[in-house]
Motif scaffolding. Structure first.
Motif, short mmCIF file in Angstrom:
data_model
loop_
_atom_site.label_atom_id
_atom_site.label_comp_id
_atom_site.label_asym_id
_atom_site.label_seq_id
_atom_site.Cartn_x
_atom_site.Cartn_y
_atom_site.Cartn_z
N ARG A 217 46.72 35.91 44.24
CA ARG A 217 46.48 37.24 44.79
C ARG A 217 45.01 37.58 44.55
O ARG A 217 44.64 38.01 43.47
CB ARG A 217 47.41 38.26 44.11
N VAL A 218 44.17 37.38 45.56
CA VAL A 218 42.73 37.48 45.38
C VAL A 218 42.11 38.47 46.36
O VAL A 218 42.70 38.82 47.37
CB VAL A 218 42.04 36.10 45.55
N MET A 219 40.88 38.91 46.04
CA MET A 219 40.05 39.72 46.93
C MET A 219 38.60 39.35 46.67
O MET A 219 38.27 38.72 45.66
CB MET A 219 40.23 41.21 46.65
N THR A 220 37.74 39.78 47.57
CA THR A 220 36.31 39.62 47.36
C THR A 220 35.81 40.73 46.43
O THR A 220 36.49 41.75 46.24
CB THR A 220 35.54 39.70 48.69
N PRO A 221 34.62 40.59 45.87
CA PRO A 221 34.08 41.66 45.02
C PRO A 221 33.99 43.00 45.74
O PRO A 221 34.37 44.04 45.17
CB PRO A 221 32.69 41.13 44.65
N ALA A 222 33.50 43.01 46.96
CA ALA A 222 33.37 44.28 47.69
C ALA A 222 34.73 44.91 47.96
O ALA A 222 34.88 46.14 47.87
CB ALA A 222 32.62 44.05 49.01
N GLN A 223 35.72 44.11 48.27
CA GLN A 223 37.06 44.65 48.50
C GLN A 223 37.63 45.26 47.22
O GLN A 223 38.27 46.32 47.26
CB GLN A 223 37.99 43.54 49.01
N ALA A 224 37.42 44.60 46.09
CA ALA A 224 37.92 45.13 44.82
C ALA A 224 37.22 46.43 44.46
O ALA A 224 37.84 47.38 43.97
CB ALA A 224 37.72 44.10 43.72
N ARG A 225 35.92 46.50 44.70
CA ARG A 225 35.19 47.74 44.44
C ARG A 225 35.75 48.87 45.29
O ARG A 225 36.01 49.97 44.78
CB ARG A 225 33.71 47.53 44.76
N ALA A 226 35.97 48.62 46.57
CA ALA A 226 36.48 49.64 47.47
C ALA A 226 37.88 50.11 47.08
O ALA A 226 38.24 51.27 47.30
CB ALA A 226 36.48 49.13 48.91
N ALA A 227 38.66 49.20 46.49
CA ALA A 227 40.03 49.54 46.11
C ALA A 227 40.11 50.28 44.78
O ALA A 227 41.18 50.78 44.42
CB ALA A 227 40.87 48.27 46.04
N GLY A 228 39.00 50.36 44.03
CA GLY A 228 39.00 51.17 42.82
C GLY A 228 38.91 50.44 41.51
O GLY A 228 39.20 51.01 40.46
N ALA A 229 38.46 49.18 41.52
CA ALA A 229 38.31 48.44 40.25
C ALA A 229 37.13 49.00 39.45
O ALA A 229 36.07 49.29 40.00
CB ALA A 229 38.07 46.96 40.53
N ASP A 230 37.32 49.13 38.14
CA ASP A 230 36.22 49.48 37.25
C ASP A 230 35.40 48.24 36.89
O ASP A 230 34.18 48.32 36.74
CB ASP A 230 36.75 50.11 35.96
N TRP A 231 36.09 47.13 36.71
CA TRP A 231 35.44 45.86 36.38
C TRP A 231 36.13 44.75 37.16
O TRP A 231 37.36 44.79 37.35
CB TRP A 231 35.57 45.55 34.89
N ILE A 232 35.37 43.76 37.58
CA ILE A 232 35.97 42.53 38.12
C ILE A 232 35.61 41.38 37.18
O ILE A 232 34.58 41.41 36.51
CB ILE A 232 35.50 42.23 39.55
N VAL A 233 36.49 40.39 37.14
CA VAL A 233 36.28 39.20 36.31
C VAL A 233 36.10 38.01 37.24
O VAL A 233 36.96 37.72 38.08
CB VAL A 233 37.46 38.95 35.37
N VAL A 234 34.99 37.32 37.09
CA VAL A 234 34.70 36.14 37.92
C VAL A 234 34.31 35.00 36.99
O VAL A 234 33.45 35.16 36.12
CB VAL A 234 33.56 36.42 38.92
N GLY A 235 34.93 33.85 37.20
CA GLY A 235 34.63 32.69 36.38
C GLY A 235 34.01 31.56 37.17
O GLY A 235 32.80 31.50 37.36
N ARG A 236 34.85 30.66 37.69
CA ARG A 236 34.37 29.43 38.32
C ARG A 236 33.39 29.63 39.47
O ARG A 236 32.44 28.85 39.60
CB ARG A 236 35.57 28.59 38.76
N PRO A 237 33.56 30.65 40.34
CA PRO A 237 32.55 30.81 41.40
C PRO A 237 31.14 31.06 40.86
O PRO A 237 30.16 30.84 41.58
CB PRO A 237 33.07 32.03 42.17
N ILE A 238 31.03 31.49 39.61
CA ILE A 238 29.72 31.65 38.98
C ILE A 238 29.37 30.44 38.12
O ILE A 238 28.34 29.80 38.30
CB ILE A 238 29.67 32.93 38.12
N THR A 239 30.27 30.10 37.19
CA THR A 239 29.91 29.06 36.21
C THR A 239 29.84 27.68 36.81
O THR A 239 29.13 26.81 36.28
CB THR A 239 30.91 29.07 35.03
#
Length: 242
Positions: free
Chosen positions: A202-224
């Protein structure tokens, strides 16, 4: 206590970079590479169990950490574990909402007793893991689906004194509608457009999560796992600020 990212009353969404490695040297390298783009660094079970809590303490001494151990046991054991971890001074700490109200209340009481005033971590209850879907829940006896289970556990968690929840981005709107703006919502399973989903369901993009009301997002492998982790983190931070 909350740790939503807000400026002048407007909600912003911060980036937590997951340092999913067994190597302290690798964790330090990634922490340096992502720099100020990451508001917090996540250390979880893989790192803590392989590298030890001394290595966790080294990272925590330099940067705010989200200690993602997903505590889940009888109330007394969870309370004792939190007291034992208090010297690490994590900014955020997770436990499983499925441990129930008594366990979460004991965790909150332990935090209030073990941490100095103003230094208590944000207690986050994990609702349904982002690797789970309706079919996976049905296999363990939860017949009414992911959304219903997330809402059920979220309401219990807030009643039990939790500061916020870890949830899929797809349940953000549901939880905001049910619980309001106060709970801190932290969302894993975030994948930039075009990135592989990996083992997340169950995934979303960062912008979608921001629009939906997330205070923080957690990103691992796409960065590391990017060729340039610093640039990847900066790009996601820019998307969140956009």
């Amino acid at each position: 206590m909350t740790d939503g990212v807000q400026t002048d009353g407007a909600r912003r969404t911060g980036l937590i970079v997951a340092l999913d490695t067994q190597s302290p040297a690798q964790a330090r390298q990634w922490a340096t590479q992502v720099g100020a783009a990451a508001g917090m660094l996540k250390l979880g079970m893989e790192f803590a169990y392989a590298a030890g809590f001394g290595a966790v303490a080294e990272v925590a001494a330099a940067r705010p950490i989200f200690l993602d151990l997903k505590l889940h046991d009888i109330p007394n054991t969870v309370a004792s574990a939190i007291k034992a971890l208090s010297y690490l001074r994590p900014r955020m700490l997770t436990l499983h909402a499925s441990g129930g109200q008594a366990m979460m209340e004991a965790a909150r009481k332990a935090c209030d007793e073990a941490f100095p005033q103003g230094a208590r971590p944000v207690l986050l209850a994990v609702t349904v893991l982002t690797s789970m879907d309706d079919q996976g829940l049905a296999a363990i006896g939860v017949a009414d689906g992911t959304a219903a289970q997330v809402g059920r556990l979220g309401r219990i968690a807030v009643r039990s004194g939790m500061d916020g929840l870890v949830c899929s981005a797809q349940e953000l709107t549901l939880l905001r509608d049910a619980l309001g703006e106060t709970p801190v919502l932290v969302t894993p399973g975030i994948r930039p457009a075009g990135a592989s989903k990996g083992d997340q369901k169950r995934v979303m993009t960062p912008a979608q999560a921001r629009a939906a009301g997330a205070d923080w997002i957690v990103v691992g492998r796409p960065i590391t796992q990017a060729a340039d982790p610093g640039a990847a983190a900066a790009a996601i931070a820019a998307e969140l600020a956009g």
